[in-house]
Structure formats: structure tokens, C-alpha cells
Design a protein around this motif. Structure first.
Motif, PDB file in Angstrom:
ATOM      1  N   GLY A  42      60.129   1.604  14.672  1.00 53.52           N
ATOM      2  CA  GLY A  42      60.226   1.377  13.451  1.00 53.52           C
ATOM      3  C   GLY A  42      61.741   1.268  12.895  1.00 53.52           C
ATOM      4  O   GLY A  42      61.740   0.512  11.851  1.00 53.52           O
ATOM      5  N   ARG A 227      54.044   2.216  20.604  1.00 55.85           N
ATOM      6  CA  ARG A 227      54.784   2.615  21.819  1.00 55.85           C
ATOM      7  C   ARG A 227      53.670   3.565  22.498  1.00 55.85           C
ATOM      8  O   ARG A 227      53.181   4.100  21.912  1.00 55.85           O
ATOM      9  N   LYS A 232      51.603   9.640  19.948  1.00 58.42           N
ATOM     10  CA  LYS A 232      50.721   8.377  19.297  1.00 58.42           C
ATOM     11  C   LYS A 232      49.124   8.566  19.807  1.00 58.42           C
ATOM     12  O   LYS A 232      48.455   8.111  19.274  1.00 58.42           O
ATOM     13  N   GLU A 321      51.468  -1.546   8.104  1.00 53.82           N
ATOM     14  CA  GLU A 321      51.382  -3.230   8.528  1.00 53.82           C
ATOM     15  C   GLU A 321      49.863  -3.292   8.578  1.00 53.82           C
ATOM     16  O   GLU A 321      49.644  -4.397   8.009  1.00 53.82           O
TER      17      GLU A 321
END
Ligand code: UDP
Length: 412
Positions: A42, A227, A232, A321
Motif C-alpha cells: 500500500g 500479498r 491477510k 479499491e
């Protein structure tokens, strides 16, 4: 070449006029941003857009990147994991190497940094640079992009030694700020609506990803772009997909990722993801090059739901996004995701694969709600998370820091 003028259609005249007004007292000032990678993640994504706009506003803005050896990135990945709460013991040799690499980079960057009016140091990797500039001319600001709400204390204590001397620090959320002997500011990140990652695409380019990646346009699709990093939780996304699939047999999952040049752990996590996917033909694991912005843009657009099931998240640009593309996001109830996913309005916050599966099924079975949440999400981003707001806050901060009377700032 994009210009501030192109933003007028998206955010209106007033916003752009205000940016020009704020930038006026800073014209010609030398501003330097420093981070540790030009590609991937980011921070690089933001700087690639922020720096040209600051230049367009008349600030003499530069972006420098520090370089390190493999041990350096090993060490800084440990910092990342420790700041996000993992109990990591970092070997002394890695810390000494980290400091030495920073000293070497300081010498290379000396011409760029010593006469700068404002230096933004992003994240822990280049934090020790300041120690090599005892006679600094400008203001130095440490910008933390990480979810540092519950850092592993020994590592935070070590890093704090490098941070205390900064003139200010910036955090994405109030929860992340830590006691430091300087003013702290809260500035969440942003996306650039005109970048390749976010701009409207021709329909043919959007639908081309179906064939290219073997996605069936007739069946529902959930996507996570990230990633391959344990925070995540890509394996948790696969678990949630499996739970949903019992009720939605046609469901497809895309996990799109790639590496950042400063992330040495990606391969290990990727192997865990392959093992969890177990050759399921409806799980597409896509390794994309770091400049695959339009491909990611299209993948986000063809998805019914975007997932970001992180267990820690500094901000989560992937959430922004997706929301900008009118997608509801099912996100981990953590860090910067909480700032963006307003439960039941712009998406759902979840803590487990079961929760993610439940929300996936709910949205896929209530298409009208899916659509209206997506629309709310897009407007929420327009109001809060576009680059123009981010730029306004950086400019305001610089005006304040460079003012002789920081307690009273006039912007007329
Ligand atoms: N990204 C990308 N390719 C990938 C994975 C991520 O271009 O394979 C982009 C993603 O679209 C987003 C950024 O990298 O713009 C990731 O930012 P985020 O804040 O979500 O997470 P970070 O990687 O900084 O932890």
C-alpha cells in the motif's frame, strides 16, 4: 498525465481550490518521502500517486527508497509482525545489520535529505535514518502505516528509541497511536480514483479476465487481493469459501496476490495457500506482477463480493479499491478495515471463516442488498478516502509544522 483538474469531476471545484490554497504557503519547499520499496504494498501504491500531485501543487517533492540486504528485510518483516502483535524475538545480529544498513543509506541519501524542509519517513524500515542527521534543517515526520494497536512490547521499545526524536508522527487510526514525545496526527490513507487500479475500464477489458483466468461469468465470484501474508488470512478465506460452497455449489474464489520486494515471507505463505486449496478448480490462485493494476481493477469489478479477511490491517487499500468499484466488502473486524467497512452498510465485519461464509451466503441470496451496499460503499469512499482528502491533510500538517506559531494557523 493526470492533473488536479481531472479530479474536479470526481470531488468538485471547491476541494481542488482548497488544495491550491493550502499549498500556496508551501510553494518551492523541498519535501522528501522515504520508504523501502517502489513496488508492492500500500505505501508504494500511495506514494506513486501522492508525489506527482504534490509536485503539481508547486512543492518540490521527491520519493527516495532505501535498499537493504536479505537480512535487513528479514529483520524489518519481524518488525512488521511484532508491531502487529506477534511475540517475535529478533536476533541481535539482525538488529545491528538493520542499523548499519540505515547508516549506509543515510550517506547515500544525504544530498537529498539534509536540505529538505519536510521529510516523511514511512514505516519502521527507514526509521533510524534520522539518527544520521543530528543537524537536520527540516521537520522529520514518522508515518506509520501498520496496525500498531497492540505491539509486542520489547520490539516497540527498541523502535521507539529511533522515533522519539521525530518532530511528529502520523497514524492511520487513533487506536494505533503510541506514547511518543511529539505531536501525533491521525491521517487515514486513500486511493487515487484516476489510477490504473481504480479508473473505469472498458467493458471488454473487464470481461477479458473471465477467459484469461478461467472464471465462469455465470457463477458467483468472491475475490481477495492481497500479498501472501498471514495477517491477510488467505487460508481463512479458503475455509470460508468451503463453508459457503456447501450452500452455493457454483461459488468461485480468486486469491490474487504477488510479492512486495521488501516481503521475504510470501513464498512460505503461498505454499500454505496451495496446500489449503488442494487443487480445487474453482479456487484461482493468481500470482500477478506488481504492475498488474488494470488486471486487479478488472478482477475487483467482476467480483460479486470482495473479501479482506485480515486479522490485522493498517488500513487495507484493497478494501477502499473494492468499495470504490461499488462492491460490498466482507472484512476482518480489525484495524483500518473498521474505518471503511461500516457493518451492514458498506459491507460486513467478521472475525471467523464461519462469519465470512454466513455473510457471503446472505449477500449472494439478497442481490438487492448486495447492490445497495455496494453503492453506499462507493459514496463512503468518495467522502472519506480519496487522494484529495489525504493530500489536504498532509498539506495542513506541513503548514502547521512549518509555521512559527503552530498554535494559530491562518490559511487565507
Ligand atoms: N496489490 C497489488 N498486487 C498484489 C497484491 C496487492 O497491486 O498482488 C495492491 C493492492 O491492490 C493495494 C496494495 O497493493 O493497492 C495493498 O495495500 P493494502 O493496504 O491493502 O495492504 P498492504 O500490502 O500495504 O499490507
Amino acid at each position: 498525465m493526470q492533473t488536479l483538474k481531472s479530479y474536479i469531476d470526481i470531488v468538485g471545484h471547491d476541494v481542488i481550490d482548497q488544495l491550491r490554497q493550502l499549498a500556496a504557503p508551501l510553494k518551492g519547499r523541498k519535501i522528501v518521502h522515504v520508504n523501502s520499496t517502489r513496488m508492492g504494498g500500500g505505501v508504494a501504491e500511495i506514494l506513486a500517486k501522492l508525489v506527482p500531485l504534490m509536485n503539481e501543487l508547486g512543492l518540490d517533492t521527491h520519493w527516495e527508497v532505501i535498499n537493504g540486504n536479505a537480512e535487513f528485510y528479514q529483520c524489518t518483516k519481524h518488525f512488521h509482525n511484532a508491531l502487529q502483535g506477534n511475540a517475535v524475538a529478533i536476533p541481535e545480529a539482525l538488529l545491528r545489520n538493520f542499523e548499519e544498513v540505515n547508516r549506509q543509506n543515510a550517506e547515500q541519501l544525504r544530498p537529498a535529505l539534509e536540505d529538505a524542509d519536510v521529510v516523511f519517513i514511512h514505516d519502521p524500515q527507514p526509521a533510524p535514518l534520522l539518527a544520521s542527521f543530528p543537524q537536520r534543517k527540516g521537520k522529520w515526520i514518522w508515518r506509520c502505516h501498520i496496525d500498531a494497536s497492540r505491539p509486542h512490547r520489547p520490539v516497540w521499545k527498541y523502535l521507539r528509541g529511533f522515533l522519539s526524536d521525530y518532530d511528529a508522527s502520523i497514524w492511520s487510526l487513533p487506536d494505533f497511536a503510541q506514547p511518543l514525545p511529539h505531536p501525533q496526527y491521525i491521517i487515514p490513507p486513500s486511493i487515487d480514483p484516476l489510477s490504473e487500479k481504480n479508473i473505469d475500464l472498458p467493458e471488454s477489458e473487464i470481461t477479458a479476465v473471465y477467459d484469461r483466468f478461467g472464471i465462469d461469468p455465470e457463477r458467483p465470484l468472491v475475490t481477495q487481493v492481497s500479498r501472501f501474508d498471514r495477517f491477510k488470512d488467505p487460508v481463512g478465506v479458503i475455509e470460508s469459501y468451503r463453508l459457503s460452497k456447501r450452500f452455493q455449489p457454483g461459488l468461485q474464489l480468486v486469491l490474487a496476490g504477488g510479492g512486495a520486494t521488501d516481503d521475504p515471507e510470501g513464498e512460505v505463505v503461498l505454499n500454505e495457500v496451495y496446500a489449503a486449496a488442494n487443487d480445487d478448480p474453482d479456487i484461482k490462485i493468481l500470482l500477478l506482477p506488481s504492475d498488474a493494476h488494470r488486471t486487479i481493477n478488472a478482477l475487483q469489478r467482476v467480483s460479486d463480493i470482495v473479501m479482506q479477511k485480515s486479522t490485522r490491517e493498517g488500513f487495507g487499500l484493497t478494501v477502499t479499491e473494492a468499495m470504490w468499484k461499488g462492491k460490498p466488502v466482507i472484512g476482518g473486524n480489525t484495524g483500518g478495515i473498521r474505518l471503511q467497512v461500516i457493518n451492514h452498510h458498506t459491507g460486513f465485519l467478521v472475525s471467523t471463516p464461519e462469519g465470512a461464509a454466513l455473510r457471503t451466503r446472505y449477500l449472494l441470496n439478497h442481490r438487492d442488498i448486495l447492490e445497495s451496499m455496494g453503492n453506499t460503499a462507493r459514496e463512503f469512499v468518495r467522502d472519506h478516502f480519496l487522494l484529495s482528502r489525504h493530500l489536504r491533510e498532509y498539506l495542513t500538517l506541513m503548514v502547521v509544522l512549518m509555521s512559527d506559531h503552530p498554535d494559530r494557523v491562518e490559511l487565507s
